[in-house]
Each structure stands twice: as C-alpha cells, then as structure tokens.
Design a protein around this motif. Structure first.
Motif, PDB file in Angstrom:
ATOM      1  N   GLN A  15       0.832  -1.191   0.000  1.00  0.00           N
ATOM      2  CA  GLN A  15       0.000   0.000   0.000  1.00  0.00           C
ATOM      3  C   GLN A  15       0.871   1.247   0.000  1.00  0.00           C
ATOM      4  O   GLN A  15       1.852   1.332   0.720  1.00  0.00           O
ATOM      5  CB  GLN A  15      -0.875  -0.031   1.251  1.00  0.00           C
ATOM      6  CG  GLN A  15      -1.652   1.227   1.548  1.00  0.00           C
ATOM      7  CD  GLN A  15      -2.398   1.100   2.860  1.00  0.00           C
ATOM      8  OE1 GLN A  15      -3.502   0.585   2.909  1.00  0.00           O
ATOM      9  NE2 GLN A  15      -1.786   1.557   3.936  1.00  0.00           N
ATOM     10  N   GLN A  16       0.517   2.203  -0.846  1.00  0.00           N
ATOM     11  CA  GLN A  16       1.163   3.507  -0.840  1.00  0.00           C
ATOM     12  C   GLN A  16       0.091   4.566  -0.616  1.00  0.00           C
ATOM     13  O   GLN A  16      -0.961   4.530  -1.248  1.00  0.00           O
ATOM     14  CB  GLN A  16       1.880   3.778  -2.168  1.00  0.00           C
ATOM     15  CG  GLN A  16       3.137   2.954  -2.395  1.00  0.00           C
ATOM     16  CD  GLN A  16       3.827   3.329  -3.703  1.00  0.00           C
ATOM     17  OE1 GLN A  16       3.193   3.858  -4.612  1.00  0.00           O
ATOM     18  NE2 GLN A  16       5.113   3.063  -3.793  1.00  0.00           N
ATOM     19  N   GLY A 324      -5.066   4.001 -14.595  1.00  0.00           N
ATOM     20  CA  GLY A 324      -4.343   4.254 -13.356  1.00  0.00           C
ATOM     21  C   GLY A 324      -3.826   5.661 -13.159  1.00  0.00           C
ATOM     22  O   GLY A 324      -2.960   5.882 -12.304  1.00  0.00           O
ATOM     23  N   ILE A 356       3.357   3.923 -12.602  1.00  0.00           N
ATOM     24  CA  ILE A 356       2.370   2.842 -12.683  1.00  0.00           C
ATOM     25  C   ILE A 356       3.088   1.578 -13.153  1.00  0.00           C
ATOM     26  O   ILE A 356       3.849   1.602 -14.113  1.00  0.00           O
ATOM     27  CB  ILE A 356       1.263   3.196 -13.689  1.00  0.00           C
ATOM     28  CG1 ILE A 356       0.601   4.516 -13.305  1.00  0.00           C
ATOM     29  CG2 ILE A 356       0.243   2.086 -13.770  1.00  0.00           C
ATOM     30  CD1 ILE A 356      -0.130   4.485 -11.988  1.00  0.00           C
ATOM     31  N   ASP A 357       2.886   0.474 -12.440  1.00  0.00           N
ATOM     32  CA  ASP A 357       3.472  -0.781 -12.908  1.00  0.00           C
ATOM     33  C   ASP A 357       2.391  -1.856 -12.946  1.00  0.00           C
ATOM     34  O   ASP A 357       1.250  -1.635 -12.544  1.00  0.00           O
ATOM     35  CB  ASP A 357       4.670  -1.208 -12.044  1.00  0.00           C
ATOM     36  CG  ASP A 357       4.284  -1.457 -10.593  1.00  0.00           C
ATOM     37  OD1 ASP A 357       3.220  -2.048 -10.349  1.00  0.00           O
ATOM     38  OD2 ASP A 357       5.063  -1.073  -9.709  1.00  0.00           O
ATOM     39  N   ARG A 359       1.871  -4.316 -11.248  1.00  0.00           N
ATOM     40  CA  ARG A 359       1.377  -4.824  -9.974  1.00  0.00           C
ATOM     41  C   ARG A 359       0.353  -3.884  -9.338  1.00  0.00           C
ATOM     42  O   ARG A 359      -0.205  -4.210  -8.294  1.00  0.00           O
ATOM     43  CB  ARG A 359       2.540  -5.053  -9.003  1.00  0.00           C
ATOM     44  CG  ARG A 359       3.478  -6.175  -9.429  1.00  0.00           C
ATOM     45  CD  ARG A 359       4.480  -6.491  -8.329  1.00  0.00           C
ATOM     46  NE  ARG A 359       5.268  -5.317  -7.954  1.00  0.00           N
ATOM     47  CZ  ARG A 359       5.393  -4.864  -6.710  1.00  0.00           C
ATOM     48  NH1 ARG A 359       4.749  -5.447  -5.725  1.00  0.00           N
ATOM     49  NH2 ARG A 359       6.155  -3.819  -6.451  1.00  0.00           N
ATOM     50  N   THR A 360       0.137  -2.724  -9.943  1.00  0.00           N
ATOM     51  CA  THR A 360      -0.850  -1.803  -9.387  1.00  0.00           C
ATOM     52  C   THR A 360      -2.237  -2.407  -9.500  1.00  0.00           C
ATOM     53  O   THR A 360      -2.722  -2.689 -10.598  1.00  0.00           O
ATOM     54  CB  THR A 360      -0.809  -0.447 -10.114  1.00  0.00           C
ATOM     55  OG1 THR A 360       0.464   0.164  -9.895  1.00  0.00           O
ATOM     56  CG2 THR A 360      -1.896   0.471  -9.573  1.00  0.00           C
ATOM     57  N   LYS A 361      -2.849  -2.620  -8.364  1.00  0.00           N
ATOM     58  CA  LYS A 361      -4.165  -3.248  -8.318  1.00  0.00           C
ATOM     59  C   LYS A 361      -5.266  -2.214  -8.477  1.00  0.00           C
ATOM     60  O   LYS A 361      -6.206  -2.405  -9.245  1.00  0.00           O
ATOM     61  CB  LYS A 361      -4.313  -3.994  -6.997  1.00  0.00           C
ATOM     62  CG  LYS A 361      -5.601  -4.772  -6.845  1.00  0.00           C
ATOM     63  CD  LYS A 361      -5.622  -5.452  -5.487  1.00  0.00           C
ATOM     64  CE  LYS A 361      -6.930  -6.183  -5.267  1.00  0.00           C
ATOM     65  NZ  LYS A 361      -6.996  -6.767  -3.917  1.00  0.00           N
ATOM     66  N   ILE A 363      -6.095   2.349  -7.660  1.00  0.00           N
ATOM     67  CA  ILE A 363      -5.787   3.638  -7.053  1.00  0.00           C
ATOM     68  C   ILE A 363      -7.115   4.308  -6.722  1.00  0.00           C
ATOM     69  O   ILE A 363      -8.053   4.282  -7.531  1.00  0.00           O
ATOM     70  CB  ILE A 363      -4.977   4.552  -7.990  1.00  0.00           C
ATOM     71  CG1 ILE A 363      -3.647   3.891  -8.373  1.00  0.00           C
ATOM     72  CG2 ILE A 363      -4.716   5.903  -7.332  1.00  0.00           C
ATOM     73  CD1 ILE A 363      -2.825   4.716  -9.334  1.00  0.00           C
ATOM     74  N   ARG A 376      -2.757   3.817  -3.266  1.00  0.00           N
ATOM     75  CA  ARG A 376      -2.471   2.825  -4.306  1.00  0.00           C
ATOM     76  C   ARG A 376      -2.207   1.478  -3.647  1.00  0.00           C
ATOM     77  O   ARG A 376      -1.451   1.367  -2.680  1.00  0.00           O
ATOM     78  CB  ARG A 376      -1.256   3.239  -5.128  1.00  0.00           C
ATOM     79  CG  ARG A 376      -0.791   2.125  -6.081  1.00  0.00           C
ATOM     80  CD  ARG A 376       0.510   2.442  -6.755  1.00  0.00           C
ATOM     81  NE  ARG A 376       0.311   3.454  -7.772  1.00  0.00           N
ATOM     82  CZ  ARG A 376       1.256   4.309  -8.156  1.00  0.00           C
ATOM     83  NH1 ARG A 376       2.429   4.290  -7.573  1.00  0.00           N
ATOM     84  NH2 ARG A 376       1.023   5.175  -9.101  1.00  0.00           N
ATOM     85  N   ARG A 377      -2.845   0.465  -4.203  1.00  0.00           N
ATOM     86  CA  ARG A 377      -2.592  -0.895  -3.734  1.00  0.00           C
ATOM     87  C   ARG A 377      -1.847  -1.653  -4.823  1.00  0.00           C
ATOM     88  O   ARG A 377      -2.247  -1.625  -5.981  1.00  0.00           O
ATOM     89  CB  ARG A 377      -3.900  -1.608  -3.395  1.00  0.00           C
ATOM     90  CG  ARG A 377      -4.599  -1.012  -2.197  1.00  0.00           C
ATOM     91  CD  ARG A 377      -5.924  -1.719  -1.911  1.00  0.00           C
ATOM     92  NE  ARG A 377      -6.601  -1.105  -0.785  1.00  0.00           N
ATOM     93  CZ  ARG A 377      -7.371  -0.021  -0.878  1.00  0.00           C
ATOM     94  NH1 ARG A 377      -7.536   0.545  -2.058  1.00  0.00           N
ATOM     95  NH2 ARG A 377      -7.945   0.484   0.182  1.00  0.00           N
ATOM     96  N   LYS A 378      -0.781  -2.314  -4.414  1.00  0.00           N
ATOM     97  CA  LYS A 378      -0.010  -3.152  -5.336  1.00  0.00           C
ATOM     98  C   LYS A 378      -0.082  -4.588  -4.867  1.00  0.00           C
ATOM     99  O   LYS A 378      -0.047  -4.874  -3.675  1.00  0.00           O
ATOM    100  CB  LYS A 378       1.455  -2.710  -5.390  1.00  0.00           C
ATOM    101  CG  LYS A 378       1.684  -1.344  -6.020  1.00  0.00           C
ATOM    102  CD  LYS A 378       3.172  -1.053  -6.100  1.00  0.00           C
ATOM    103  CE  LYS A 378       3.442   0.274  -6.792  1.00  0.00           C
ATOM    104  NZ  LYS A 378       4.896   0.543  -6.914  1.00  0.00           N
TER     105      LYS A 378
END
Length: 388
Positions: A15-16, A324, A356-357, A359-361, A363, A376-378
């Motif tokens: 989490q960010q 995203g 953004i990658d 793995r970003t689930k 935002i 942001r959840r990864k």
C-alpha cells in the motif's frame, strides 16, 4: 470499499498513501503543519491496510480492512473521537471502537459519522446544529451510538458542512442538522435545524444506492442510475427543499459533491459537472428550470479513457482513470491539485503519484475541503507456492 478477505493467501498487498494540499492542522499525515504543493509519500507504519478514507474540513478518517478506525488532523470539536479536542499529525487508533467492525465512515466540516457491520451509527464532533443526531445540540469528543436507529440497519452515512444524511437498509434516507438551505430534504416549513433524524421526503419509491453531502448540498443516486439533489441551489439557482431528479438520458453510478459543484460518473465512465468551482459560470450552466439537462457540462479532458472514480473537495475535483492515472482540477490555493503550485485549473491535470506498474491493483482518490489523498494498492506475490 474493499471486501474482507479478498486477497488470496498466496499474495501480499502493498500500500502507498500520498497526500497534498492544505496541511496546517496535521491533516496530511506528514507530521508537519504545513501545506504541500506536491504529493507526499507517507510513511504510515502504524496504519495497516486501508479499506477507505473519509476526508473532512481538516480531518481524516481511515478504516482498515479489519474494521479498525484511525483518525488525524484537526480535532478542535472532538471530531477525531479520541476524547479530547487536540490536533493530531499522525494516524491514531480510535480506541472507542475496540470490539466493533466499522465498515463505512464520513467526515463533515467538523463532525464524523461511522457505520458498523451490524448496522449501527456512531457520531462525534461538532453538534451545535444537531448534526450528530442525538436529540440535542451538544458536541461530543468520543463517538456515541445514535439511538434513533436502534431498530434500523444503517448502510451508509454522509456528512456535510453542518448536516448529516443516513441511508437505511430499507432504502429510506434520513437527515439531521442544519436545514437552512433545504439540505435535509423536508417540506419547506422554514426548518433551520433538527437534532433528531427525520425522513427525507420525495424518495419513498426510489431505491437509493448512494448518498453524498458537502457544504449545504445533499445528493443521492438510485439503482436505476438517476441523480437526485436537494439543498443549496447549483449555478446560483434557488434552494431546493426536497429531492429533485435531474432529467437526463444518462445513467449515473457515482456522485461526489463539493461546496458549489457536483461531479457525476456515468456507467460508461464519463464525468459530468453540475455547478462550478471557480466562480466562472459558462452560459450553458445558467439555471434553466425546464431544461435541467443544460445544467450538466461534460468534463471531456480524459482523452477517451474511462474514469473509474471521482472525488470532490470544497472547490476542487479529482478522478482516477482506468489506466491508473490521477487527475485534478479546480481551486488550487493550498496546493490541493498536487501540481507544484497554487494555480487554479479549469481542466483535469495529471498528478504524479509514482510510476504505474503491472502490480498496481487499484488507485483511489479522496478529497477534503482543501486537500487530497491517493491510495495505491499493489499486488506482490509472496514466497509461498501458488495453489493449483
């Protein structure tokens, strides 16, 4: 809001949390009492996985995936629920809710509402207009259960400047607090405020799925995609005493209300704006009672990309696109647009909240009156083997 247990056992969720804008009451969670013009990546080691945030006048409520409650920011009216009237610069657990699972919350200008998984409503903070719903005009430093709903199941709470709305399991909507501008949705009897919940009229046969409040505005979305609003008039129009449906061929699924505007998200991922944020009213938004469709202005600066989520502060707006990206526009005096300056923006601008990658689930963005958060959840694979 995230559903409990949605993360598979063989995956770990990172989490960010980013914040920017007005911060002089500690609402940004940076441990500093200052505005931030650019997104700040927070180090919230004490705060586990966030399921939702609620941002108010200058305070923040965070709910965790296991139903715990953390608050921070301005606490001068008791809105943080810690039993005092102190400001806090970092998230602090609200110990009152030990033993409860809180699933939804709302933050007003200086009061807070919390809904438990068992359908109970709790409120705290400024109660001078009756917005806590306890039958008096007392302010509370610790959350208290709203006994009026003892035999009801509360699904959702929304908090405005000085009023509150509640959505019950039977789709009934109630309001309490200041009603001076019609935001409680009662018949026009000159009611200035009420301190016990009263049923909002005009929604009896409407299946309401979402409610929203901010400033002196109230709004709802129905299951069939209709938008209802009441309270202070948009676009310099007259106050509306009972819910009015906006005639439109569009189908809406989300609404976010500011002090002078509302954002509407359609089922097709398009964003429309009602009202204005910069005191500049295009002719197409001038009030036409018999042509409500003309009140709507499409926010067309998303390059054809669908929008997944919207949020509204007092005078600014935010959105997350399906690819995203976080975009903001509106009033920028405190840096709440996150663009490195205090300029206003009439159209959505890209905000930098890290790369953004794959793995970003997801935002999500949340707006307080003059500040903004992005979460942001990864998804990261753990070392445990994947089950077949």
């Amino acid at each position: 809001m995230a559903e409990h247990g949605e993360t598979p056992a063989d995956e770990e969720e990172e989490q960010q949390v980013w914040s920017w804008g007005a911060g002089t009451d500690g609402q940004l969670g940076t441990a500093k009492l200052q505005d931030e013009l650019l997104p700040q990546l927070l180090s919230l080691t004490s705060l586990p996985s966030i399921s939702m945030l609620a941002c108010g006048g200058a305070h923040v409520i965070a709910l965790t995936s296991d139903g715990k409650v953390f608050t921070w920011g301005r606490g001068s009216s008791g809105q943080l629920g810690h039993g005092d009237i102190l400001n806090i610069t970092l998230p602090k657990l609200v110990s009152f809710f030990d033993g409860y699972v809180i699933t939804q919350a709302a933050a007003g200008w200086s009061h807070s509402g919390f809904v438990s998984d068992s359908g109970c409503l709790f409120t705290c903070g400024n109660g001078s207009f009756g917005q806590l719903g306890h039958g008096d005009n007392m302010s509370l430093r610790t959350p208290a259960k709203v006994s009026y709903f003892s035999n009801e199941s509360v699904k959702m709470v929304a908090c405005g400047m000085r009023h509150s709305l509640v959505l019950l399991a039977g789709n009934q909507v109630c309001g309490f607090g200041s009603g001076k501008r019609g935001q409680l949705g009662f018949t026009s009897d000159g009611t200035k405020s009420v301190n016990l919940p009263c049923v909002v009229s005009g929604l009896k046969d409407v299946e309401v799925t979402r409610i929203s409040a901010n400033g002196d505005h109230s709004a709802a979305i129905s299951a069939d995609g209709q938008f209802f609003s009441w309270g202070r008039g948009f676009c310099a129009g007259p106050d509306v005493q009972t819910p009015q449906c906006l005639p439109s061929s569009l189908s809406f699924r989300k609404v976010a209300v500011g002090w002078n505007h509302a954002l509407l998200l359609t089922v097709d991922g398009e964003v429309f704006k009602l009202g204005n944020t910069l005191n500049k009213q295009p002719e197409k938004q001038q009030l036409q009672i018999d042509s409500s469709e003309a009140l709507l202005a499409k926010v067309s600066d998303f390059d054809g990309v669908k929008v997944l989520q919207i949020a509204a502060g007092a005078e600014h707006s935010a959105a997350v696109t399906e690819n995203g990206k976080v975009k903001t526009w509106g009033w920028g005096e405190h840096g709440q647009l996150g663009l490195g300056n205090t300029n206003d923006q009439t159209s959505p601008q890209l905000v930098s909240v890290g790369s953004i990658d794959l793995r970003t689930k997801e935002i999500k963005v949340y707006c307080g009156s003059g500040f903004t958060y992005a979460v942001r959840r990864k998804q990261g694979l753990s070392s445990s083997p994947t089950s077949s």
